[in-house]
Each structure stands twice: as structure tokens, then as C-alpha cells.
Design a protein around this motif. Structure first.
Motif, mmCIF file in Angstrom:
data_model
loop_
_atom_site.group_PDB
_atom_site.id
_atom_site.type_symbol
_atom_site.label_atom_id
_atom_site.label_comp_id
_atom_site.label_asym_id
_atom_site.label_seq_id
_atom_site.Cartn_x
_atom_site.Cartn_y
_atom_site.Cartn_z
ATOM 1 N N UNK A 134 0.814 -1.209 0.000
ATOM 2 C CA UNK A 134 0.000 0.000 0.000
ATOM 3 C C UNK A 134 0.854 1.269 0.000
ATOM 4 N N UNK A 135 2.115 1.167 -0.430
ATOM 5 C CA UNK A 135 2.939 2.356 -0.488
ATOM 6 C C UNK A 135 2.431 3.306 -1.549
ATOM 7 N N UNK A 136 2.588 4.607 -1.335
ATOM 8 C CA UNK A 136 2.285 5.552 -2.418
ATOM 9 C C UNK A 136 3.160 5.232 -3.625
ATOM 10 N N UNK A 137 2.683 5.573 -4.813
ATOM 11 C CA UNK A 137 3.379 5.160 -6.025
ATOM 12 C C UNK A 137 4.494 6.108 -6.429
ATOM 13 N N UNK A 138 4.570 7.292 -5.837
ATOM 14 C CA UNK A 138 5.606 8.243 -6.211
ATOM 15 C C UNK A 138 6.393 8.683 -4.990
ATOM 16 N N UNK A 139 7.659 8.991 -5.219
ATOM 17 C CA UNK A 139 8.508 9.461 -4.129
ATOM 18 C C UNK A 139 8.492 10.987 -4.080
ATOM 19 N N UNK A 140 8.539 11.519 -2.887
ATOM 20 C CA UNK A 140 8.699 12.960 -2.732
ATOM 21 C C UNK A 140 10.155 13.323 -3.003
ATOM 22 N N UNK A 168 7.465 4.422 -11.848
ATOM 23 C CA UNK A 168 7.755 4.365 -13.284
ATOM 24 C C UNK A 168 6.549 3.840 -14.044
ATOM 25 N N UNK A 169 5.958 2.758 -13.544
ATOM 26 C CA UNK A 169 4.793 2.190 -14.209
ATOM 27 C C UNK A 169 3.633 3.184 -14.224
ATOM 28 N N UNK A 170 3.417 3.852 -13.101
ATOM 29 C CA UNK A 170 2.330 4.824 -13.015
ATOM 30 C C UNK A 170 2.562 5.971 -13.998
ATOM 31 N N UNK A 171 3.790 6.498 -14.039
ATOM 32 C CA UNK A 171 4.100 7.611 -14.941
ATOM 33 C C UNK A 171 3.946 7.203 -16.400
ATOM 34 N N UNK A 172 4.355 5.994 -16.745
ATOM 35 C CA UNK A 172 4.184 5.524 -18.123
ATOM 36 C C UNK A 172 2.702 5.414 -18.480
ATOM 37 N N UNK A 173 1.903 4.934 -17.542
ATOM 38 C CA UNK A 173 0.481 4.731 -17.809
ATOM 39 C C UNK A 173 -0.269 6.040 -18.026
ATOM 40 N N UNK A 174 0.215 7.130 -17.425
ATOM 41 C CA UNK A 174 -0.477 8.420 -17.567
ATOM 42 C C UNK A 174 0.326 9.394 -18.431
ATOM 43 N N UNK A 208 3.365 10.529 -18.207
ATOM 44 C CA UNK A 208 4.031 11.572 -17.420
ATOM 45 C C UNK A 208 5.435 11.158 -17.013
ATOM 46 N N UNK A 209 6.023 10.221 -17.756
ATOM 47 C CA UNK A 209 7.347 9.715 -17.387
ATOM 48 C C UNK A 209 8.423 10.782 -17.583
ATOM 49 N N UNK A 210 9.343 10.853 -16.636
ATOM 50 C CA UNK A 210 10.529 11.691 -16.753
ATOM 51 C C UNK A 210 11.733 10.892 -16.269
ATOM 52 N N UNK A 211 12.822 10.864 -17.029
ATOM 53 C CA UNK A 211 14.013 10.163 -16.537
ATOM 54 C C UNK A 211 14.683 10.947 -15.418
ATOM 55 N N UNK A 231 13.680 13.140 -26.138
ATOM 56 C CA UNK A 231 12.977 12.013 -26.741
ATOM 57 C C UNK A 231 12.917 10.783 -25.830
ATOM 58 N N UNK A 232 13.599 10.817 -24.691
ATOM 59 C CA UNK A 232 13.651 9.628 -23.836
ATOM 60 C C UNK A 232 12.254 9.188 -23.409
ATOM 61 N N UNK A 233 11.462 10.112 -22.924
ATOM 62 C CA UNK A 233 10.114 9.737 -22.461
ATOM 63 C C UNK A 233 9.252 9.194 -23.594
ATOM 64 N N UNK A 234 9.181 9.888 -24.761
ATOM 65 C CA UNK A 234 8.406 9.313 -25.869
ATOM 66 C C UNK A 234 8.926 7.951 -26.329
#
Length: 226
Positions: free
Chosen positions: A7-13, A86-92, A94-97, A177-180
Motif C-alpha cells: 500500500x505504499x504511495x506510487x511516487x517518491x517525494x 515508473x509504471x504509473x508515470x508511463x500509464x499516464x 508523465x514519465x521523466x528520466x 525524446x527519452x520519455x516518448x
């Protein structure tokens, strides 16, 4: 050691990223992944053809005993949250390296060296399948072009032909172009999953023996940048 919570939050502060960054730097011998490298490796796993369990990728990250159970639980928690994000960001979309930062004559600048080193190691965890598909389908190779250009420029990959260093503008364009690229590769493997023949060949492949360790990434200074 306690089992990780589901049940951890999916993103780090930012504070949690700093905390994980400090831990990894405090245990960073030659060739070990820092935060940017861990993010690159987990990104390759996230968009890859087959699941890679933590038991497989954690040894790429953790090399020293934990000081105590509390430290172990905390580091594992942060790594799991990084992986989930990473999975959450890809799904929406919003991924950033997470990139490194190096000092140059003109001041600090972003570097993809660590991220590319980690991405390469993530591919290595399913190397036979990646290599076969890259050889069979030029579409996948073309998709990965910007990431591969960065990796060659940073000395992570060897180029088959003579390769001119990227200009600053070209380097920045590849970074953008990394995210795309990751979104496209993620979609590609969903649309063209590993075939039974590929999986059978992978299962028959002998375990590598006496493999030399990959060369360490270039030395870099600075801190994580998201």
C-alpha cells in the motif's frame, strides 16, 4: 526483514529521492549504480518484454549488508516506490528520466550517462529476448534510436561504425525524446509480445559462464535531477 507493504504511495517525494540518493552514494564503489542508474534500469524493466522480479534486479543495486533491519526496510521501501512510480508515470504519459548532473567549464549540465548505464543493465536482464527481437525487427531498433545515441555518446555502448560526438543541441534533442521512446517501446511490447518460439529459445539458452563484468560508467559528479 519485514515483507514490503503493498500500500505504499506510487511516487517518491523530493525528500525521499534525496534520501535514496544519499544511501546509494554512501555505498557507491566503482561501477555501482547511483539513483539515475537505478531509475534507468527499472525503466528498461518496466517497458521490457518479460517481468523481472525484485530478486533479480535488487542484486544490481544492493551490494552491502544493511546497518540494521530498520535501514533495510526503509531502503527496500524507497526502491519499491521508485519502481512503482515508473509504471504509473508511463500509464499516464508523465514519465521523466532521473538524470545526473556533471560539472563542465560552462557550469553544471544534465548527463544521461548513469541513466543509460542502468537502462543497458535492465536490458541485459532479458538480453537474449531483446537481442533477438532487435535483430529481427528494425522497427524496435529505430524506436530506441535516441536512447542508443545517448548511450554511444556516453561510452556505454560501442558503435559498429565511426560515431561523431553529439553536439549539445543533438544531445538535448535526444534527452527530450527519452520519455516518448519509452512510451513507444512499452506500447510495442504490449502489441508484439514475446512469441512462444522466442520464449522457448530463451528457456534453452545456457546460463552465461565467466562473463566479464560490464565496464563501469564514466565517473560523474553532481546530484540527481528529475
Amino acid at each position: 526483514m519485514n515483507s514490503p507493504s503493498t500500500e505504499w504511495p506510487s511516487s517518491l517525494t523530493d525528500e525521499e529521492l534525496d534520501e535514496l540518493d544519499r544511501y546509494l552514494r554512501g555505498h557507491a564503489d566503482e561501477g555501482r549504480l547511483l539513483l539515475d542508474g537505478v531509475h534507468g534500469m527499472l525503466s528498461a524493466i518496466a517497458v521490457g518484454p518479460l517481468e523481472v522480479l525484485p530478486d533479480e534486479w535488487l542484486p544490481e543495486v544492493l551490494h552491502d549488508p544493511f546497518a540494521d533491519e530498520a535501514e533495510g526496510n526503509r531502503v527496500l521501501e524507497l526502491l519499491a516506490k521508485l519502481n512503482d512510480s515508473i509504471r504509473v508515470e508511463l500509464d499516464v504519459d508523465a514519465y521523466e528520466p532521473i538524470l545526473g548532473e556533471v560539472d563542465t567549464d560552462t557550469g553544471p549540465t544534465l548527463s544521461a550517462a548513469g541513466w543509460c548505464e542502468g537502462f543497458s543493465r535492465g536490458i541485459d536482464l532479458r538480453a537474449a529476448l531483446w537481442e533477438k527481437r532487435l535483430a529481427d525487427d528494425p522497427q524496435l531498433m529505430e524506436m530506441l534510436g535516441p536512447v542508443m545515441a545517448l548511450a554511444v555518446d556516453e561510452g556505454i555502448l560501442s558503435a559498429e561504425a565511426e560515431f561523431e560526438k553529439l553536439t549539445d543541441e543533438e544531445y538535448d534533442e535526444c534527452l527530450a525524446q527519452v520519455a516518448p521512446v519509452l512510451g513507444a517501446v512499452d506500447h510495442y511490447w504490449h502489441e508484439h509480445p514475446a512469441t512462444e518460439a522466442e520464449l522457448s529459445a530463451l528457456a534453452r539458452a545456457p546460463a552465461p559462464e565467466g562473463e566479464e563484468a560490464p565496464p563501469p560508467p564514466r565517473q560523474r559528479s553532481g546530484h540527481w535531477v528529475h
